[in-house]
Design an enzyme around this catalytic site. Structure first.
Site, PDB file in Angstrom:
ATOM      1  N   ALA A  45       0.859  -1.199   0.000  1.00 37.03           N
ATOM      2  CA  ALA A  45       0.000   0.000   0.000  1.00 37.03           C
ATOM      3  C   ALA A  45       0.884   1.234   0.000  1.00 37.03           C
ATOM      4  O   ALA A  45       1.833   1.313   0.792  1.00 37.03           O
ATOM      5  CB  ALA A  45      -0.909   0.011   1.224  1.00 37.03           C
ATOM      6  N   ARG A  47       0.923   5.724  -1.003  1.00 32.95           N
ATOM      7  CA  ARG A  47       0.147   6.921  -1.359  1.00 32.95           C
ATOM      8  C   ARG A  47       0.379   7.286  -2.815  1.00 32.95           C
ATOM      9  O   ARG A  47      -0.542   7.619  -3.534  1.00 32.95           O
ATOM     10  CB  ARG A  47       0.600   8.088  -0.475  1.00 32.95           C
ATOM     11  CG  ARG A  47      -0.133   8.150   0.827  1.00 32.95           C
ATOM     12  CD  ARG A  47      -0.086   9.568   1.372  1.00 32.95           C
ATOM     13  NE  ARG A  47      -0.824   9.646   2.618  1.00 32.95           N
ATOM     14  CZ  ARG A  47      -0.301   9.987   3.776  1.00 32.95           C
ATOM     15  NH1 ARG A  47       0.972  10.307   3.868  1.00 32.95           N
ATOM     16  NH2 ARG A  47      -1.049  10.046   4.847  1.00 32.95           N
ATOM     17  N   LYS A 107       7.839   3.332  16.394  1.00 30.35           N
ATOM     18  CA  LYS A 107       7.935   3.407  17.866  1.00 30.35           C
ATOM     19  C   LYS A 107       6.865   4.286  18.471  1.00 30.35           C
ATOM     20  O   LYS A 107       6.406   4.047  19.591  1.00 30.35           O
ATOM     21  CB  LYS A 107       9.329   3.881  18.293  1.00 30.35           C
ATOM     22  CG  LYS A 107       9.820   5.141  17.621  1.00 30.35           C
ATOM     23  CD  LYS A 107      10.541   4.838  16.328  1.00 30.35           C
ATOM     24  CE  LYS A 107      10.927   6.099  15.591  1.00 30.35           C
ATOM     25  NZ  LYS A 107      11.798   5.872  14.477  1.00 30.35           N
ATOM     26  N   ILE A 138      20.905  -1.929  15.618  1.00 29.31           N
ATOM     27  CA  ILE A 138      21.387  -2.622  16.828  1.00 29.31           C
ATOM     28  C   ILE A 138      20.290  -3.570  17.307  1.00 29.31           C
ATOM     29  O   ILE A 138      19.176  -3.125  17.577  1.00 29.31           O
ATOM     30  CB  ILE A 138      21.691  -1.616  17.959  1.00 29.31           C
ATOM     31  CG1 ILE A 138      22.669  -0.532  17.503  1.00 29.31           C
ATOM     32  CG2 ILE A 138      22.202  -2.343  19.187  1.00 29.31           C
ATOM     33  CD1 ILE A 138      22.870   0.590  18.519  1.00 29.31           C
ATOM     34  N   GLY A 189      17.247  11.082   5.140  1.00 30.02           N
ATOM     35  CA  GLY A 189      16.181  10.135   5.516  1.00 30.02           C
ATOM     36  C   GLY A 189      16.229   9.716   6.976  1.00 30.02           C
ATOM     37  O   GLY A 189      15.600   8.732   7.364  1.00 30.02           O
ATOM     38  N   LYS A 207      11.279   5.421  22.139  1.00 29.61           N
ATOM     39  CA  LYS A 207      12.163   4.244  22.160  1.00 29.61           C
ATOM     40  C   LYS A 207      12.496   3.844  23.600  1.00 29.61           C
ATOM     41  O   LYS A 207      12.544   2.652  23.930  1.00 29.61           O
ATOM     42  CB  LYS A 207      13.448   4.552  21.389  1.00 29.61           C
ATOM     43  CG  LYS A 207      13.196   4.757  19.897  1.00 29.61           C
ATOM     44  CD  LYS A 207      14.389   5.430  19.241  1.00 29.61           C
ATOM     45  CE  LYS A 207      14.182   5.625  17.755  1.00 29.61           C
ATOM     46  NZ  LYS A 207      15.122   6.567  17.153  1.00 29.61           N
TER      47      LYS A 207
HETATM   48  N1  LIG Z   1      13.865   6.670   8.494  1.00 23.40           N
HETATM   49  C1  LIG Z   1      14.452   5.971   9.427  1.00 23.40           C
HETATM   50  O1  LIG Z   1      15.681   5.957   9.553  1.00 23.40           O
HETATM   51  C2  LIG Z   1      13.610   5.171  10.376  1.00 23.40           C
HETATM   52  C3  LIG Z   1      14.265   4.298  11.245  1.00 23.40           C
HETATM   53  C4  LIG Z   1      13.523   3.528  12.140  1.00 23.40           C
HETATM   54  C5  LIG Z   1      12.161   3.637  12.163  1.00 23.40           C
HETATM   55  N2  LIG Z   1      11.535   4.499  11.307  1.00 23.40           N
HETATM   56  C6  LIG Z   1      10.085   4.528  11.370  1.00 23.40           C
HETATM   57  O2  LIG Z   1       9.593   3.863  10.207  1.00 23.40           O
HETATM   58  C7  LIG Z   1       8.366   4.455   9.778  1.00 23.40           C
HETATM   59  C8  LIG Z   1       8.509   4.954   8.344  1.00 23.40           C
HETATM   60  O3  LIG Z   1       9.567   5.887   8.318  1.00 23.40           O
HETATM   61  P1  LIG Z   1      10.209   6.343   6.920  1.00 23.40           P
HETATM   62  O4  LIG Z   1      11.429   7.090   7.301  1.00 23.40           O
HETATM   63  O5  LIG Z   1      10.306   5.208   6.000  1.00 23.40           O
HETATM   64  O6  LIG Z   1       9.122   7.374   6.440  1.00 23.40           O
HETATM   65  P2  LIG Z   1       8.875   7.854   4.942  1.00 23.40           P
HETATM   66  O7  LIG Z   1       8.089   9.102   5.039  1.00 23.40           O
HETATM   67  O8  LIG Z   1      10.126   7.843   4.156  1.00 23.40           O
HETATM   68  O9  LIG Z   1       7.962   6.690   4.367  1.00 23.40           O
HETATM   69  C9  LIG Z   1       6.657   6.466   4.792  1.00 23.40           C
HETATM   70  C10 LIG Z   1       5.855   6.079   3.571  1.00 23.40           C
HETATM   71  O10 LIG Z   1       4.571   5.667   4.000  1.00 23.40           O
HETATM   72  C11 LIG Z   1       3.635   6.234   3.114  1.00 23.40           C
HETATM   73  N3  LIG Z   1       2.337   6.369   3.757  1.00 23.40           N
HETATM   74  C12 LIG Z   1       2.022   7.127   4.813  1.00 23.40           C
HETATM   75  N4  LIG Z   1       0.704   7.017   5.069  1.00 23.40           N
HETATM   76  C13 LIG Z   1       0.197   6.182   4.144  1.00 23.40           C
HETATM   77  C14 LIG Z   1      -1.096   5.705   3.849  1.00 23.40           C
HETATM   78  N5  LIG Z   1      -2.154   6.082   4.564  1.00 23.40           N
HETATM   79  N6  LIG Z   1      -1.253   4.859   2.826  1.00 23.40           N
HETATM   80  C15 LIG Z   1      -0.213   4.470   2.079  1.00 23.40           C
HETATM   81  N7  LIG Z   1       1.047   4.893   2.303  1.00 23.40           N
HETATM   82  C16 LIG Z   1       1.234   5.753   3.314  1.00 23.40           C
HETATM   83  C17 LIG Z   1       4.213   7.586   2.726  1.00 23.40           C
HETATM   84  O11 LIG Z   1       3.665   8.064   1.545  1.00 23.40           O
HETATM   85  C18 LIG Z   1       5.687   7.248   2.609  1.00 23.40           C
HETATM   86  O12 LIG Z   1       6.028   6.843   1.324  1.00 23.40           O
HETATM   87  C19 LIG Z   1       8.063   5.549  10.802  1.00 23.40           C
HETATM   88  O13 LIG Z   1       7.259   5.001  11.815  1.00 23.40           O
HETATM   89  C20 LIG Z   1       9.438   5.879  11.373  1.00 23.40           C
HETATM   90  O14 LIG Z   1       9.381   6.377  12.685  1.00 23.40           O
HETATM   91  C21 LIG Z   1      12.225   5.263  10.421  1.00 23.40           C
HETATM   92  N1  LIG Z   2      14.162   9.701  13.318  1.00 20.93           N
HETATM   93  C1  LIG Z   2      14.750   8.559  13.932  1.00 20.93           C
HETATM   94  C2  LIG Z   2      14.787   7.407  12.961  1.00 20.93           C
HETATM   95  C3  LIG Z   2      15.277   6.126  13.579  1.00 20.93           C
HETATM   96  O1  LIG Z   2      14.385   5.661  14.554  1.00 20.93           O
HETATM   97  C4  LIG Z   2      16.144   8.896  14.387  1.00 20.93           C
HETATM   98  O2  LIG Z   2      16.696   9.888  13.911  1.00 20.93           O
HETATM   99  O3  LIG Z   2      16.676   8.195  15.251  1.00 20.93           O
END
Ligand SMILES: NC(=O)c1ccc[n+]([C@@H]2O[C@H](COP(=O)([O-])OP(=O)(O)OC[C@H]3O[C@@H](n4cnc5c(N)ncnc54)[C@H](O)[C@@H]3O)[C@@H](O)[C@H]2O)c1
Ligand SMILES: N[C@@H](CCO)C(=O)O
Length: 437
Positions: A45, A47, A107, A138, A189, A207
């Site tokens: 899924a 967007r 988280k 980690i 990112g 966390k």
């Molecule tokens: N970026 C990191 O380093 C990182 C690390 C650990 C955890 N996270 C967690 O992982 C999750 C995603 O983070 P990310 O950095 O990949 O974010 P991102 O914004 O890069 O990706 C999220 C994606 O989900 C899509 N999305 C959001 N709502 C949607 C919906 N209703 N339907 C379909 N698609 C939808 C967005 O369009 C986007 O493409 C978050 O909870 C974040 O806290 C991110």
């Molecule tokens: N925004 C988070 C992504 C990883 O959880 C960070 O910078 O640690």
């Protein structure tokens, strides 16, 4: 007979989702060898469907309806990597109600709705795995939940947000402006969709909530965490800390005391010689003190696409290995079985006891005695009182390092300093963390 592949439905194909898709494809054979069967993404899924098609190619059906993926009969496990709390809660609960396992890196979702989600998962006999949610590359959840199970955990402390550590490192090493460093972290990112979660300490608190629950066998308690980010931190304190032999890091700390547990996220001074002071850029590090193991320390990337995918896929491999076992019976979601979890009182801010750093702006130079005499009158254990190195625009400053003192005693001393005629403006205080025992 070969087992059929584990079928993954994914919601979100951004930084984490695309990394997960890429690593699953690249390391397909190794992953299947470890899991005992293949792991295949069967539905995504997104967007932006055309952008998603560019990542997953033609072979994977796409939809813009996350609930379709969460409830689809062809999906064995939902990977939720979209973020946010409201809709994500609904998708995850729907998937669980349909008997699907869930893997998430979210988280915020678990810190806020973990109790409800884990209870639903127990009821339906499915796993909710979240290694990617804490200090991404980690395996700290696994360390607490599996490797350290013999121990009474005394404390967990660490750098658990990559974005803020990246910003602090850039400010210190390259004298980069806060806003420029944050923009760089976003472009790489690392940051949350709303970066206020990172810089205000909220992401680290999410966390810490999960780490504390796994460490102490207490329910997830996000509302009880004392949270302070790095937005109020001043460059002059970074420099003064260096002068005293310390570095400033945003730390998450969960510590068991006789009277309860401390749960706090704060910028703090760490001795410059300590390993934690040398964790730079987007790297994270977590220390765990167990009564039998002693102090253990874990280091690795704290944010990033494939770095998080590494943890998400490890969770998928665990799910693939379950093979019909009641998931929560094998490894409980929070390390302890539900009947063995207990509420622990959380210490209020005033009762938290640490050493402290004080920066006291003065009207005139060489007024160390005024500060030392006042602090002696407050019966505060003082270890060091020195003049700050001269800095243009910073004015005259006296720096103080205290011994262990409760926050309420520090607040009283600051109040008294503030009223002293020799003091010229707001006194800054930060905690000092030895991270030793
Ligand atoms: N970026 C990191 O380093 C990182 C690390 C650990 C955890 N996270 C967690 O992982 C999750 C995603 O983070 P990310 O950095 O990949 O974010 P991102 O914004 O890069 O990706 C999220 C994606 O989900 C899509 N999305 C959001 N709502 C949607 C919906 N209703 N339907 C379909 N698609 C939808 C967005 O369009 C986007 O493409 C978050 O909870 C974040 O806290 C991110
Ligand atoms: N925004 C988070 C992504 C990883 O959880 C960070 O910078 O640690």
């Amino acid at each position: 007979m070969a087992m059929r592949p584990l079928r993954v439905g994914m919601i979100g194909i951004g930084t984490v989702g695309s990394g997960t898709f890429r690593v699953l494809a690249r390391n397909q054979a190794e992953i299947a060898g470890r899991a005992g069967r293949g792991i295949e993404v069967v539905m995504v899924a997104a967007r932006n469907l055309s952008r998603a098609a560019g990542i997953v190619g033609d072979g994977v059906p796409l939809t813009d309806d996350p609930m379709h993926v969460a409830t689809h009969p062809d999906v064995d496990v939902l990977v939720e990597v979209a973020g946010g709390t409201g809709p994500a809660r609904d998708w995850v609960l729907a998937a669980i109600a349909h008997g699907k396992h869930v893997v998430t890196a979210n988280k915020a979702l678990l810190a806020e709705h973990g109790a409800e989600i884990f209870a639903a998962a127990r009821q339906h006999g499915v796993a909710v795995a979240y290694e990617g949610a804490v200090a991404v590359s980690i395996p700290i959840v696994k360390a607490l939940r599996e490797g350290l199970t013999a121990n009474r955990i005394e404390w967990v402390a660490g750098i658990i947000n990559g974005t803020t550590n990246f910003i602090l490192s850039k400010m210190r090493d390259e004298d980069l402006d806060f806003a420029v460093a944050l923009a760089e972290a976003q472009a790489l990112g690392y940051a949350e969709a709303d970066p206020a979660f990172d810089i205000e300490g909220v992401d680290a608190a999410h966390k810490l909530t999960l780490l504390a629950a796994n460490a102490f066998g207490s329910p997830v308690r996000f509302a009880d965490v004392q949270v302070e980010g790095i937005t109020a931190l001043q460059g002059v304190d970074v420099a003064c800390a260096e002068q005293l032999g310390y570095r400033i890091k945003l730390l998450g700390i969960a510590r068991r005391r006789d009277e309860g547990v401390e749960l706090r996220v704060q910028p703090a001074l760490v001795p410059a010689a300590h390993l934690m002071a040398h964790v730079n850029g987007s790297m994270n590090a977590v220390m765990v003190k167990g009564d039998a193991s002693g102090v253990t320390m874990y280091y690795g990337a704290g944010a990033g696409s494939e770095q998080t995918a590494s943890a998400v896929i490890a969770d998928l491999v665990d799910v693939a290995r379950l093979d019909g076992t009641h998931a929560a019976q094998r490894v409980p979601h929070l390390g302890f079985h539900a009947h063995a979890m207990s509420e622990l009182p959380v210490l209020p801010r005033a009762a938290v006891r640490t050493s402290h750093y004080l920066r006291v702006p003065m009207h005139a130079a060489n007024q160390i005695e005024a500060v030392a005499a006042l602090l002696a009158g407050q019966q505060l254990p003082v270890q060091q009182v020195v003049l700050a190195a001269e800095r243009p625009q910073a004015g005259h400053q006296v720096l103080v390092l205290t011994g262990l003192a409760v926050q309420s005693a520090i607040d009283l001393a600051v109040h008294a300093l503030q009223a002293h005629p020799a003091v010229n403006g707001a006194v800054t205080t930060l905690r000092v963390e030895a991270l030793a025992s």
